[in-house]
Design an enzyme around this catalytic site. Structure first.
Site, PDB file in Angstrom:
ATOM      1  N   ASP A  84      -6.762   0.898   8.359  1.00 40.97           N
ATOM      2  CA  ASP A  84      -5.441   1.523   8.421  1.00 40.97           C
ATOM      3  C   ASP A  84      -5.593   3.035   8.520  1.00 40.97           C
ATOM      4  O   ASP A  84      -6.704   3.553   8.590  1.00 40.97           O
ATOM      5  CB  ASP A  84      -4.567   1.120   7.223  1.00 40.97           C
ATOM      6  CG  ASP A  84      -5.172   1.539   5.880  1.00 40.97           C
ATOM      7  OD1 ASP A  84      -5.701   2.661   5.776  1.00 40.97           O
ATOM      8  OD2 ASP A  84      -5.107   0.740   4.929  1.00 40.97           O
ATOM      9  N   ASP A  98       0.841  -1.196   0.000  1.00 44.23           N
ATOM     10  CA  ASP A  98       0.000   0.000   0.000  1.00 44.23           C
ATOM     11  C   ASP A  98       0.875   1.245   0.000  1.00 44.23           C
ATOM     12  O   ASP A  98       2.016   1.217   0.464  1.00 44.23           O
ATOM     13  CB  ASP A  98      -0.904   0.009   1.227  1.00 44.23           C
ATOM     14  CG  ASP A  98      -1.995  -1.046   1.154  1.00 44.23           C
ATOM     15  OD1 ASP A  98      -2.433  -1.360   0.033  1.00 44.23           O
ATOM     16  OD2 ASP A  98      -2.412  -1.551   2.206  1.00 44.23           O
ATOM     17  N   TYR A 132       6.736  -8.843   8.432  1.00 42.77           N
ATOM     18  CA  TYR A 132       6.432  -7.418   8.556  1.00 42.77           C
ATOM     19  C   TYR A 132       6.732  -6.910   9.960  1.00 42.77           C
ATOM     20  O   TYR A 132       6.708  -7.681  10.928  1.00 42.77           O
ATOM     21  CB  TYR A 132       4.946  -7.155   8.295  1.00 42.77           C
ATOM     22  CG  TYR A 132       4.430  -7.539   6.939  1.00 42.77           C
ATOM     23  CD1 TYR A 132       4.383  -6.623   5.895  1.00 42.77           C
ATOM     24  CD2 TYR A 132       3.946  -8.834   6.702  1.00 42.77           C
ATOM     25  CE1 TYR A 132       3.884  -6.968   4.647  1.00 42.77           C
ATOM     26  CE2 TYR A 132       3.454  -9.195   5.459  1.00 42.77           C
ATOM     27  CZ  TYR A 132       3.419  -8.259   4.441  1.00 42.77           C
ATOM     28  OH  TYR A 132       2.924  -8.618   3.207  1.00 42.77           O
ATOM     29  N   ARG A 185      -3.492  -5.406   7.952  1.00 39.20           N
ATOM     30  CA  ARG A 185      -4.422  -4.427   8.524  1.00 39.20           C
ATOM     31  C   ARG A 185      -5.672  -5.105   9.096  1.00 39.20           C
ATOM     32  O   ARG A 185      -6.278  -4.594  10.034  1.00 39.20           O
ATOM     33  CB  ARG A 185      -4.785  -3.351   7.505  1.00 39.20           C
ATOM     34  CG  ARG A 185      -5.487  -3.789   6.258  1.00 39.20           C
ATOM     35  CD  ARG A 185      -5.735  -2.550   5.390  1.00 39.20           C
ATOM     36  NE  ARG A 185      -6.381  -2.860   4.132  1.00 39.20           N
ATOM     37  CZ  ARG A 185      -5.742  -3.192   3.019  1.00 39.20           C
ATOM     38  NH1 ARG A 185      -4.416  -3.284   3.042  1.00 39.20           N
ATOM     39  NH2 ARG A 185      -6.389  -3.430   1.899  1.00 39.20           N
TER      40      ARG A 185
END
Length: 240
Positions: free
Chosen positions: A87, A44, A73, A190
């Site tokens: 998010d 994103d 991540y 998310r």
């Protein structure tokens, strides 16, 4: 066009927050003068970290080799709030203060304890089904979900089987929670952030996200776009 047949392969790119993954591709086309470029898993715009890019037709034909690899991540969550996109890019609502104004102070929502945080994270480990968020690029009947979401529509989404191998605490400084996540391909971090907030009973959304690893490929070996030129980009290419 670059005529040297050896100028194809894969690049590990360190994407900064801001540009889309497609923006990165466009910049690489300018740098390399090669049109046939693709990436193996989008990030994103607000997210940063490792992006594997295939340069040249020969490489793009092999891009599927990377798509199904596990990913790692570092995610930073904001507790006490929720977002319609799960998010920081969405409409943010303050859950804690809103609820506390409505109930007796004796029963108000409190900051989760460290032990509660660790217990909640452990509860997400393992194989499970995850429903893709409405604000995602996944298609349903040919329509991207985020396009439907922006039009105010919500449709039923088929849950996807995922596996969360690790979800560990890095730092807890309320209202922020920073975690390490190691998960299978297709996992929406998310959504995990949102679900953690629901499990803790105070809400949460994903504020920052950095992808640190795809399979065996690590962010520490990636190059920033500003470090690439027409003259040196081929030095960073690798082959399978």
């Amino acid at each position: 066009m670059v005529n040297n047949v050896n100028k194809f392969g894969f690049l590990l790119i360190n994407k900064p927050p801001g540009p889309t993954s497609h923006d990165i591709i466009d910049e690489l086309r300018e740098i390399t003068n090669i049109r046939k470029i693709g990436h193996a898993g989008t990030l994103d715009p607000f997210a940063s970290g490792l992006l594997i890019v295939a340069v040249g037709r020969e490489a793009t034909r092999q891009i599927s080799e990377f798509v199904k690899l596990d990913k790692k991540y570092v995610a930073r969550l904001r507790l006490g709030y929720v977002s319609d996109t799960y998010d920081r890019t969405g409409v943010i609502k303050d859950i804690v203060n809103r609820v506390n104004k409505m109930v007796n102070k004796v029963n108000n929502l409190k900051h989760p304890k460290l032990s509660e945080i660790k217990s909640a994270l452990q509860g997400f480990l393992g194989e499970q089904l995850q429903v893709p968020p409405m604000f995602s690029a996944k298609k349903v009947k040919g329509k991207k979900l985020y396009e439907l979401a922006r039009a105010g529509k919500e449709v039923e989404r088929e849950p996807v089987k995922i596996n969360i191998y690790e979800l560990s605490l890095i730092k807890y400084d309320y209202p922020y929670l920073t975690i390490d996540a190691h998960c299978s391909s297709g996992t929406y971090i998310r959504t995990i952030a949102h679900d953690i907030g629901q499990r803790l009973g105070i809400g949460a959304y994903l504020k920052e996200l950095k992808r640190t690893q795809i399979g065996e490929y690590e962010l520490r070996n990636a190059v920033e776009l500003k470090g690439l030129t027409k003259e040196n980009f081929s030095q960073f290419l690798f082959l399978l």
